[in-house]
Design a protein around this motif. Structure first.
Motif, short mmCIF file in Angstrom:
data_model
loop_
_atom_site.label_atom_id
_atom_site.label_comp_id
_atom_site.label_asym_id
_atom_site.label_seq_id
_atom_site.Cartn_x
_atom_site.Cartn_y
_atom_site.Cartn_z
N ASP A 1 8.34 2.06 -0.79
CA ASP A 1 8.02 1.11 -2.40
C ASP A 1 8.59 0.65 -2.22
O ASP A 1 8.93 -0.34 -1.70
CB ASP A 1 8.81 2.44 -2.79
N ASN B 1 2.99 5.27 -9.81
CA ASN B 1 1.99 4.16 -9.34
C ASN B 1 0.73 4.84 -9.58
O ASN B 1 0.82 6.47 -10.01
CB ASN B 1 2.09 4.79 -7.63
N SER C 1 -3.88 4.04 -8.58
CA SER C 1 -3.91 3.78 -7.70
C SER C 1 -3.80 2.25 -6.89
O SER C 1 -3.68 2.17 -5.90
CB SER C 1 -6.06 2.68 -8.01
N MET C 2 -2.96 1.50 -7.72
CA MET C 2 -1.68 0.95 -6.67
C MET C 2 -0.35 1.20 -7.43
O MET C 2 -0.33 1.85 -8.20
CB MET C 2 -1.86 -0.56 -5.75
N HIS C 3 0.80 0.52 -7.21
CA HIS C 3 2.02 0.09 -8.12
C HIS C 3 1.69 -0.68 -8.98
O HIS C 3 0.63 -1.70 -8.80
CB HIS C 3 2.95 -0.21 -7.52
N TYR D 1 -1.65 2.38 5.22
CA TYR D 1 0.33 2.54 3.80
C TYR D 1 1.60 2.21 4.63
O TYR D 1 1.49 2.00 5.97
CB TYR D 1 0.28 4.60 4.14
N ASN E 1 0.58 -1.04 -0.45
CA ASN E 1 -0.17 -0.16 0.35
C ASN E 1 1.04 1.50 -0.01
O ASN E 1 1.72 1.44 0.98
CB ASN E 1 -0.66 0.30 1.19
N LEU E 2 0.78 1.93 -1.20
CA LEU E 2 1.89 3.69 -1.41
C LEU E 2 0.65 4.44 -1.33
O LEU E 2 1.05 5.75 -1.25
CB LEU E 2 2.38 3.46 -2.38
N ASP E 3 -0.54 4.45 -0.57
CA ASP E 3 -1.15 5.80 -0.74
C ASP E 3 -1.04 6.24 0.88
O ASP E 3 -1.49 5.82 2.07
CB ASP E 3 -2.89 4.90 -0.57
N PRO E 4 -0.71 7.45 1.12
CA PRO E 4 -0.52 7.82 2.60
C PRO E 4 -1.44 8.11 2.68
O PRO E 4 -1.22 8.61 4.32
CB PRO E 4 1.19 8.99 1.59
N THR E 5 -2.03 8.57 2.27
CA THR E 5 -3.92 9.53 3.25
C THR E 5 -3.99 7.98 3.75
O THR E 5 -4.98 7.84 4.39
CB THR E 5 -4.49 9.57 1.90
N SER E 6 -3.91 6.55 3.59
CA SER E 6 -3.91 4.99 4.25
C SER E 6 -4.02 4.97 5.18
O SER E 6 -2.59 5.31 6.05
CB SER E 6 -3.86 3.96 3.12
#
Length: 310
Positions: A116, A159, A161-163, A85, A77-82
């Motif tokens: 990453d 990236n 919605s995901m990588h 993450y 998970n690369l979404d920093p708002t999640s």
């Protein structure tokens, strides 16, 4: 690549977290490595504990790291708002789904953590001082325990919605020629399930390094990887494709893949021809160090952006 800051004040840590092993490094610069270690990828509890212990013990000898870069196998998970993450998510690697990588090391080492994919880290390393220093559009693919790719467009890793999940692109398969159904637990006939290191072993009963160059495994492997390269060329129009990972230690594969690529491409891509194919599909230059350098650069970028360095 030069790392900023003095060797006394600025030590950075890097982790290349692979499905087979975790490579760890403490450095004041790419050419100023203070300490390295490698640990087998066993259970999350055992592996992460050993890695944290390495950095704790290294800090006693060299000083503590100021930031840490982690280039991890995935999916991640690369979404920093999640809230998730920095986690490894639903991975084929048994026991590793839903593992908090970034959070674990941030807490264990009390440092900021850049996170990453392992292939993005390796791509970054090859761009900085490897096989892609002269291009800004390329794809780095690792073919090993799994298959993944880091894609750089106009000098930036992409990236969505995901990588990208290149390893799970679906492959054409002739059941008469290759009755092996693949070993991906999520779907049949994907690239990783048919052409990764474990797929070779499960199909033929031997690991790749124990198969002769004349073994039919390699023509089949080259065909799957050539199909991949054609698909990557169609989708991203890269200036170069870099093929790394343990399977590509079988260097005889490169000429087989190049020949099959040209045959499959049918002359459609004007930027790739028999005259330049050896410069288009290439091996990494930073053998064994791509992810290390990439993870250190990730740590440096995070450190600099936090204004630690005046």
């Amino acid at each position: 690549m030069e790392m900023q800051g003095s060797a006394v004040d600025t030590l950075l840590g890097g982790i290349e977290a692979g499905g087979t092993k975790f490579n760890c490094v403490v450095a004041a610069g790419v050419d100023d490595i203070r300490e390295r270690a490698s640990f087998p990828t066993t259970s999350p509890e055992q592996t992460l504990s050993k890695v944290a212990q390495f950095f704790h013990e290294s800090s006693q000898r060299h000083g503590a790291v100021s930031a840490l870069g982690i280039a991890s196998f995935g999916p991640v998970n690369l979404d920093p708002t999640s809230s998730l993450y920095g986690y490894i998510t639903q991975t084929p690697k048994v026991g590793w789904s839903n593992t908090d990588m970034a959070g674990y090391f941030s807490q264990a080492l009390s440092v900021p953590v850049a996170f990453d994919t392992d292939v993005n880290g390796a791509a970054l390393g090859e761009h900085l001082c490897g096989a892609a220093t002269d291009v800004t559009n390329f794809v780095y693919v690792t073919i090993g325990t799994g298959i993944g790719a880091g894609i750089m467009i106009d000098g930036k890793l992409i990236n969505g919605s995901m990588h990208p999940e290149i390893g799970h692109m679906l492959m054409p398969r002739d059941n008469r020629r290759d009755p092996f159904n693949g070993n991906c637990p999520f779907h049949d006939n994907c690239l990783e399930g048919l052409a990764s290191g474990p797929a070779i072993e499960n199909r033929w009963g031997l690991r790749g390094q124990h198969l002769e160059q004349s073994h039919p495994a390699w023509d089949l492997e080259a065909e799957y990887l050539a199909v991949m390269c054609v698909n990557l060329t169609s989708c991203y129009s890269p200036q170069r494709i870099i093929l790394g990972g343990g399977v590509m230690d079988q260097t005889h594969l490169f000429d087989r893949i190049r020949a099959k690529f040209l045959s499959l491409a049918g002359g459609y891509y004007p930027q790739v021809s028999e005259s330049n194919i050896k410069k288009y599909i290439v091996a990494p230059k930073l053998v064994g160090r791509s992810g290390e350098i990439g993870s250190l650069r990730m740590a440096q970028h995070l450190y600099n952006n936090k204004n630690v360095i005046a």
